[in-house]
Write a protein that holds these residues in place. Structure first.
Motif, PDB file in Angstrom:
ATOM      1  N   UNK A  57       0.345  -7.744  37.859  1.00 33.79           N
ATOM      2  CA  UNK A  57      -0.642  -6.711  37.697  1.00 33.79           C
ATOM      3  C   UNK A  57      -1.938  -7.756  36.503  1.00 33.79           C
ATOM      4  N   UNK A  58      -1.813  -8.605  36.674  1.00 32.85           N
ATOM      5  CA  UNK A  58      -3.331  -8.817  35.577  1.00 32.85           C
ATOM      6  C   UNK A  58      -3.515  -9.519  34.747  1.00 32.85           C
ATOM      7  N   UNK A  59      -1.822  -9.631  34.094  1.00 34.75           N
ATOM      8  CA  UNK A  59      -2.204  -9.901  33.035  1.00 34.75           C
ATOM      9  C   UNK A  59      -1.690 -11.883  32.889  1.00 34.75           C
ATOM     10  N   UNK A  60      -1.579 -13.026  31.935  1.00 35.80           N
ATOM     11  CA  UNK A  60      -1.290 -13.728  31.165  1.00 35.80           C
ATOM     12  C   UNK A  60      -0.016 -13.634  30.704  1.00 35.80           C
ATOM     13  N   UNK A  61       0.153 -15.617  30.994  1.00 33.91           N
ATOM     14  CA  UNK A  61       1.880 -15.625  30.149  1.00 33.91           C
ATOM     15  C   UNK A  61       1.060 -16.817  29.301  1.00 33.91           C
ATOM     16  N   UNK A  64       7.950 -23.369  35.099  1.00 35.12           N
ATOM     17  CA  UNK A  64       6.317 -22.255  35.674  1.00 35.12           C
ATOM     18  C   UNK A  64       5.087 -23.141  34.392  1.00 35.12           C
ATOM     19  N   UNK A  65       3.969 -22.082  35.650  1.00 36.46           N
ATOM     20  CA  UNK A  65       3.045 -23.036  34.057  1.00 36.46           C
ATOM     21  C   UNK A  65       2.290 -21.856  33.604  1.00 36.46           C
ATOM     22  N   UNK A  66       2.234 -21.806  32.231  1.00 36.45           N
ATOM     23  CA  UNK A  66       1.324 -20.923  31.309  1.00 36.45           C
ATOM     24  C   UNK A  66       0.488 -20.817  31.844  1.00 36.45           C
ATOM     25  N   UNK A  67      -0.509 -19.571  31.415  1.00 37.15           N
ATOM     26  CA  UNK A  67      -2.085 -19.533  31.064  1.00 37.15           C
ATOM     27  C   UNK A  67      -2.491 -19.697  29.380  1.00 37.15           C
ATOM     28  N   UNK A  68      -1.728 -19.686  28.839  1.00 36.69           N
ATOM     29  CA  UNK A  68      -2.071 -20.852  27.679  1.00 36.69           C
ATOM     30  C   UNK A  68      -0.574 -20.899  26.800  1.00 36.69           C
ATOM     31  N   UNK A  69      -1.089 -21.653  26.502  1.00 42.37           N
ATOM     32  CA  UNK A  69       0.342 -22.376  25.165  1.00 42.37           C
ATOM     33  C   UNK A  69      -0.088 -22.243  23.769  1.00 42.37           C
ATOM     34  N   UNK A  70       0.596 -22.596  23.066  1.00 41.55           N
ATOM     35  CA  UNK A  70       0.889 -22.083  21.719  1.00 41.55           C
ATOM     36  C   UNK A  70       2.176 -23.159  20.740  1.00 41.55           C
ATOM     37  N   UNK A  71       1.039 -23.516  19.706  1.00 38.69           N
ATOM     38  CA  UNK A  71       2.003 -24.487  19.228  1.00 38.69           C
ATOM     39  C   UNK A  71       1.319 -25.011  17.797  1.00 38.69           C
ATOM     40  N   UNK A  72       3.150 -24.601  16.698  1.00 38.69           N
ATOM     41  CA  UNK A  72       2.646 -25.008  15.074  1.00 38.69           C
ATOM     42  C   UNK A  72       3.306 -26.093  14.704  1.00 38.69           C
ATOM     43  N   UNK A 111      -5.596 -22.642  30.386  1.00 39.43           N
ATOM     44  CA  UNK A 111      -6.594 -22.880  31.127  1.00 39.43           C
ATOM     45  C   UNK A 111      -7.705 -23.031  31.267  1.00 39.43           C
ATOM     46  N   UNK A 112      -8.869 -23.394  31.617  1.00 39.83           N
ATOM     47  CA  UNK A 112      -9.864 -23.175  31.360  1.00 39.83           C
ATOM     48  C   UNK A 112     -10.711 -22.037  31.507  1.00 39.83           C
ATOM     49  N   UNK A 113     -10.695 -21.600  32.790  1.00 39.84           N
ATOM     50  CA  UNK A 113     -11.324 -19.768  33.298  1.00 39.84           C
ATOM     51  C   UNK A 113     -10.403 -18.806  32.230  1.00 39.84           C
ATOM     52  N   UNK A 114      -9.454 -18.927  31.506  1.00 37.25           N
ATOM     53  CA  UNK A 114      -8.431 -18.270  31.058  1.00 37.25           C
ATOM     54  C   UNK A 114      -9.820 -18.016  29.900  1.00 37.25           C
ATOM     55  N   UNK A 115      -8.964 -19.423  29.522  1.00 37.41           N
ATOM     56  CA  UNK A 115     -10.280 -19.499  27.507  1.00 37.41           C
ATOM     57  C   UNK A 115     -11.611 -19.355  27.804  1.00 37.41           C
ATOM     58  N   UNK A 116     -12.692 -19.667  29.115  1.00 35.80           N
ATOM     59  CA  UNK A 116     -13.714 -19.029  28.825  1.00 35.80           C
ATOM     60  C   UNK A 116     -14.087 -17.787  28.654  1.00 35.80           C
TER      61      UNK A 116
END
Length: 458
Positions: A250-254, A278-286, A301-306
């Motif tokens: 559906x065109x979104x990211x995880x 699973x392979x996320x598109x973005x990973x956050x941590x704190x 992912x480079x293309x997502x962040x770009x």
């Protein structure tokens, strides 16, 4: 006190309990009320005044020793000597921001990337998990061209303007953003389905379709893979993949929020998402990445962040500063040198087994579940109806506090004990917490029975 928040108010001090406190504790609570903002909360009916910590243990002002079963921020242990030494050494040299060159941020990024899927190759640094998730939401919107974010019904992702609008655990006093949709939690204990993964994927599509019907373009799904605020829901390893496939179709990211399940916590893998393959598109941590030192990050992912970073400059003054990077590097070194992922898996499995045996002796325990050193212990009024027993859960954690075991509750009903000690927790600590919990369940039986009788009379 205003509108209740499940993560802030369920286990908290109330001013009406002040009469039960000793004079000095009462003075401190009153001074906090006079000097600090009213949004703050203290744990427990009788607040704990801590003055010292060492690994999995804490000491209060009276010298009493506690077992910490809740604190993942001090992820490898309170006052870990490796972190202290690394931070102290770097503070003697330099602490500045990322607009000057420095080797630490580069060396750490290269090393942490070795724990990630190969598809993830870029990093950005902040000071808090809220900031990381806030940026992740901005990245999702830039990449997808949409605004709609899906989170679980009791999710907590931060306190910034964007993240609070996607954090229903903050309570009804905090409005959910109109572009946010809430998906039912994948609760294997309460959801009657032969395939949790397919059920969750179908629920994901329902929320995306609802957005579309309202003219909202889907941007992404954000979740911590153990759904900790929803009641600690590890689920069967791998079940998340069908839902992530729906997100991508559906065109979104995880966005994998790894503040709680990351850094070896779940034992099966270094990252919580990796437990599901699973392979996320973005990973956050704190802050757990720095053992409590203010540091957080977004890996992508480079293309997502770009889609965001090629268009919009971003600067976080002390995100990624050399001192915070020194703390983060020390944590990563300790996890590897002390084999804490394996430790979490093995000791966590033993702890889960002991809790499960304890549940066999107490009818009030509806479910025990977990992964590594992250366990949910759910209390119910009876096993057949699975009716949540929030009052019993609160009595239990207060009893545990009196036995010098610190933990809290989670879940939409506040009836799940959230047992998540620092990774320094050892096998020899198991007897302490299991024995204390056994005694707490026995001690709270009379109050629970009285409530049941009153309920029947009413």
């Amino acid at each position: 006190m205003g509108t209740r928040s499940t993560i802030m108010d369920t286990n908290s001090f109330r001013p009406e309990n002040a009469a039960t406190l000793d004079e000095y504790t009462r003075q401190l609570t009153q001074k906090r009320e006079q000097l600090l903002g009213g949004s703050y909360r203290l744990f427990y009916r009788k607040p704990v005044h801590l003055v010292r910590g060492q690994l999995q243990y804490l000491w209060d002002v009276h010298g009493d020793k506690y077992l910490d079963m809740y604190n993942n921020v001090a992820s490898i242990g309170h006052c870990h000597p490796a972190v202290i030494a690394s931070v102290h050494e770097q503070m003697k040299q330099l602490n500045t921001h990322t607009r000057y060159l420095h080797e630490r941020i580069l060396a750490y990024t290269e090393e942490l990337l070795t724990t990630m899927p190969s598809e993830i190759s870029r990093a950005m640094y902040m000071c808090t998990g809220s900031e990381a998730n806030d940026l992740a939401m901005r990245v999702a919107r830039a990449y997808s061209g949409g605004t709609g974010i899906i989170v679980s019904r009791e999710a907590y992702h931060g306190t910034s303007y964007l993240t609070s609008g996607a954090s229903p655990a903050l309570g009804s006093g905090q409005p959910i953003d109109p572009t946010t949709r809430l998906i039912p939690a994948p609760d294997r204990y309460r959801v009657d389905t032969p395939d949790l993964g397919l059920w969750f994927a179908a629920e994901m599509q329902k929320q995306i379709d609802d957005m579309a019907a309202q003219g909202i373009r889907f941007a992404g799904f954000m979740a911590d893979s153990i759904f900790s605020s929803d009641g600690v829901l590890p689920g069967p390893a791998g079940y998340l993949q069908p839902a992530i496939d729906v997100v991508h179709r559906n065109g979104g990211i995880f966005i994998a929020d790894e503040v709680q399940p990351g850094f070896a916590r779940t034992g099966d893998a270094f990252w919580g998402f990796a437990r599901h393959g699973v392979v996320p598109d973005v990973v956050t941590m704190g802050k757990p990445m720095g053992n409590g030192i203010p540091v957080s990050a977004l890996f992508a992912r480079a293309e997502v962040l770009a889609a965001f970073s090629d268009e919009i400059p971003y600067f976080n003054t002390f995100g990624g500063n050399p001192v915070s990077m020194a703390a983060a590097q020390a944590v990563l070194n300790v996890i590897r040198e002390e084999r804490l992922q394996e430790h979490s898996q093995q000791v966590g499995a033993r702890l889960l087994g002991e809790f499960s045996r304890l549940a066999e002796r107490h009818e009030c325990v509806g479910d025990v579940r977990g992964a590594g050193l992250f366990i949910g212990f759910e209390l119910v009024t009876d096993r057949e109806s699975k009716t949540p027993d929030k009052a019993r859960a609160l009595d239990v954690i207060e009893n545990l506090r009196d036995q010098r075991v610190l933990t809290s509750v989670a879940g939409p009903h506040g009836n799940v004990l959230k047992l998540r000690p620092p990774l320094a927790f050892q096998a020899q600590d198991i007897d302490w917490v299991v024995s204390a919990l056994d005694q707490a369940l026995v001690a709270t039986e009379r109050n629970a029975s009285s409530r049941a009788v009153r309920s029947q009379l009413n």
